[in-house]
Every structure is written in structure tokens, then in C-alpha cells.
Scaffold this motif. Sequence first.
Motif, PDB file in Angstrom:
ATOM      1  N   THR A 142       0.907  -1.389  -0.129  1.00 16.59           N
ATOM      2  CA  THR A 142       0.022  -0.098   0.133  1.00 16.59           C
ATOM      3  C   THR A 142       0.901   1.284   0.104  1.00 16.59           C
TER       4      THR A 142
ATOM      5  N   ARG B  43      -5.487   1.403   7.215  1.00 10.15           N
ATOM      6  CA  ARG B  43      -5.914   1.010   6.076  1.00 10.15           C
ATOM      7  C   ARG B  43      -6.685   2.184   5.379  1.00 10.15           C
TER       8      ARG B  43
ATOM      9  N   ALA C 282      -6.694   3.063  -2.550  1.00 10.61           N
ATOM     10  CA  ALA C 282      -7.714   2.453  -1.745  1.00 10.61           C
ATOM     11  C   ALA C 282      -7.150   0.847  -1.450  1.00 10.61           C
ATOM     12  N   HIS C 283      -6.276   0.258  -2.229  1.00  7.96           N
ATOM     13  CA  HIS C 283      -5.695  -0.882  -2.152  1.00  7.96           C
ATOM     14  C   HIS C 283      -5.641  -1.372  -0.615  1.00  7.96           C
ATOM     15  N   HIS C 284      -6.103  -2.613  -0.177  1.00  3.48           N
ATOM     16  CA  HIS C 284      -6.047  -3.234   1.044  1.00  3.48           C
ATOM     17  C   HIS C 284      -7.050  -2.247   1.892  1.00  3.48           C
TER      18      HIS C 284
ATOM     19  N   PHE D  19      -9.914  -3.662  -2.980  1.00  3.70           N
ATOM     20  CA  PHE D  19     -10.475  -2.814  -2.166  1.00  3.70           C
ATOM     21  C   PHE D  19     -11.786  -3.117  -1.744  1.00  3.70           C
TER      22      PHE D  19
END
Length: 512
Positions: free
Chosen positions: A249, A269, A298-300, A343
Motif C-alpha cells: 500500500t 488501512r 484504496a488498495h487493502h 479494495f
Amino acid sequence: MLVKTFSSAVYGINATTVTVETLICPGLHYYIVGLPDSAIKESLHRIESAITNAGYRMPRQKIVINLAPAAIRKEGSGYDLSMAIGILAASEQIRDTLLTDYIVLGELSLDGNIQPVRGVLPVALQAKKDGFKGIILPTANGREAAAVQDLEVLVADNLEEVILFFNGQQQLTSIEIDIENEFLHHINNYDVDFADVKGQENIKRALEIAAAGGHNVILIGPPGAGKTMLAKRLPTILPPLLLGESLETTKIHSVAGQLRALSSLMTARPFRAPHHTTSDVALVGGGASPQPGEISLAHHGVLFLDELPEFKRSVLEVMRQPLESRNITISRAKFSIDYPASFMLIAAMNPCPCGYYNHPEKECICGSAIVHRYLNKISGPLLDRIDLHVEVTPVEFNELSTNRNTETSEIIRERVIRARKIQAERFTSFADIHSNAQMNTPTVHQVCQVSDSGKKLLRAAMERLGLSARAYDRILKVSRTIADMDGSMQIENQHLAEAIHFRSLDRENWAG
């Protein structure tokens, strides 16, 4: 004289080591070759001024700088420092004994100060992989690079400091951080908590189910019902980032230039909430010089789309493929870049243009046709990728004024983590499946077995509520998550009933 220094180029979220070959020979003019962009071609003006202000001389001979491999396009101003050191070494103003040990990265100001650059974390990871002793960076990027263990991270504020270091006259500041302790110390730092939310117990329950199974959610309700407030608290009940997830991230945010100055790893996150006027390129990534979009940032974490019907149809439709594949491919004529995009989507919307359709107290002024037209802005295929459809109703005054303590995010998160552990064990032998929401159709039929009475319940619900056949798998996935939260090996009828309740806003029933 020919001298080689080393820098790095970032493509997607990975880096490639670039050899900066500098040759000074009799003649005139300066040349930079190796597919440089305009920022690199202009760099010689910055370099000349910086070298002069540092008290050294710019050679008045022919200078040829080659950025190898020459077949890869180079972009940005991060090569300034490496080229300046190469010019000084080729003109024998500094020693060249340490040049092969370090990646050198930084943008030069006219006065010789070194400015921060993007993409330092993937550069540091690649430097370690390629066997370099260390990396020399602007001070503002030091902590970000120090997240990579067993790599010497040296920082400098100006060109003169770097020159003195290579001449053996001065040591640069070394940055070291205990990444595990720092990671654990900041892992639960959130400014919001579910304890702040009064009432809305059914919505909290829906978001807990979503967090436990990684499901996408849409909240539909009138203005002021608390949709945004609830959405912002969803990251606080998700399982903490693992160190590997944090690194991935952070790489994305580093490449996009989204990391705060003097920061290292992202420990919380991400929560991204783009405005409904955003473009499709801003959402999924791309552009003339491709950059990660909101879905990759917005990954993870969580992507929150407020006022969903107000987004342009084309913007929403480009999300359909990333929601399924959890990555996005940006293709151009000469190259292709992959960005990860795993996401959770949480969307919010009013039930009609005025916002008061089905409101218990206020009257809706929209006709049936207007409501249908408003809801039809969201396509069926996109809705089919959202597992939980949740109706949000206004909070009554008695609930707002009560002093009753409610569950904190920490308590809810513990239940979510327990459910995720069950799923992790279940999907050990499944590639690329880590939560119930990620199951494909064959896996759903294998994992989500229901009894005969459960099948009758499903059939009756689909016929009575007019649910589409596409909703069938979604109901099974959600019911599997609810069963995991109860610690049940089997999907019971009550689990199915609750999952069916969260499809009650399926397209055929929204407008009556």
C-alpha cells in the motif's frame, strides 16, 4: 573521462535501476540521451546552477549523459542529483570510488538544495534486490526508504553534502527505524470510532458482516441519516494491515506522491472518498504519464463513493472489472502497467432526488417515474457486484439523546478478526482467495452448501422479493460470512434469512 552513477526509474509500483553514464570529452554542447522527458532535458540548467552555488565548476566541454537501458522512457526530475555527481566525477572534481555502491536520487534546486521525489519505497526495495550497499536521498524521503531493512539509507539537504561524502570529507546522516515496533505502535491510530454512533444497530451489524467477509456495501437512505458517518468508521473494524500489505500500500501512495513528508510505512488501512465530479482516469488511474487512481490508492482499504447516482455513468462502469479482478491494467501503445486494486467498496445514496422516498416522517415530492430514472443511473452489473444493500433510516431523538454506551470499534474488530481467521484456514488451498467475498462461482457451490429447507427458503425469497438470479451467489457468500461470525460450520436457515434481508433493496424492489 567516462563515469557511471546509478539512479532508478519507477514503472507502475515497481522500480528499475538506471545506469547514468557520463562522458566528458573535447567539444561543445551538452547532450542527454536514453529517452529522457522534458523534465530531464531541462535538468542541466538546474545542475549547472547547483554545481556553481556549491563552489564547484561546470565543465566547458562536450558532456554526453546516457540513461541506460535506453529503450525505457525516463520521466521526472529525480535524476538531477545522480547526473550532477556523474558530471563532477567525470571532471575529476570528486572521487569515483564509492559511486557503484549507492543509488543516488533527488531533484536539485538552483541553489543546490535537494528536493524530495516520488516513488522512493519501490526504488529502495529494488536497490536492495540489486545488491547495492545503500541509497542516497533527500532528507524528506529518508524515513520512507528506511522501511526497507538491511539497506543503508543516507540523506542530504544539499549537493555540497553529497560531494563531501564521496570525497571522504564528511559523513551523511544515516536513517534507521525499527519498522516492526513503529508498525505496531501506530497500527490502531484512528480518529473515529463506532462508539460515536448513536443507534443504527442494524447498520453497524451490516458493516460488521461486510468487514468480516470483505463484502461491498451500498447504504441507501435520506440526508442526515448517518451514511457518511458510518462509512468513515468502516476501516476501524477491519483487520490490521499485515506488514506485507502495508509495504504494498505504501508503494502505491509513494508512487502517487501521496505520502506525508517524513513518513515511513502506512499503518492504517486507506480510506479514499473521491468527489462525484471525478473523472474515470482519476478513479482507475492512467493519464499521459500513468499514475495510480483512487481505486489503487484504496488498495487493502476502503473506497467510499458518496452520492453514487451523481457519478457519471462512464466513471462507475470502469470499476466493474477491477471489482472482480482486484487489479487494473493501464495499456498504452508502447507499454502496459498493472496497478493492484483490492479494495472494499462502500457506496451511499439517497433513495430519490429529493432524498425522502420511504421516509417515515417527511413526504417525497418525486413521482414514481422520477425515482425509477434516478435509480437507473446505477447499472445492474455494478449493483450485482455489491453484496449488501442496506436501508438507512433516520435516528430517533431518544437514541440520539441517550448516554448508553455502545460497542467500540476495537470490540467489533475482534469479532471480525476471528471470522477472517476461519476464512484464512478455509481458503489455504485456494489461490488468490482470502475472504468470502472473493469466492468465484465454483468455489461458492463447493463451500456454501445449504440444507433442503434452506433451499426452499431461498426459492421462496427470490420469488417473493423478485430477486435476480445474479443475487443468488451473493446471498450464499454473505450467509457463509454470517455463519463464520457465529462459529458455525454449516449455513443455517437464520444465516440465510439475514443475508436475504440485506438484498431487500435489490433493483426490482427499490421503487416499490
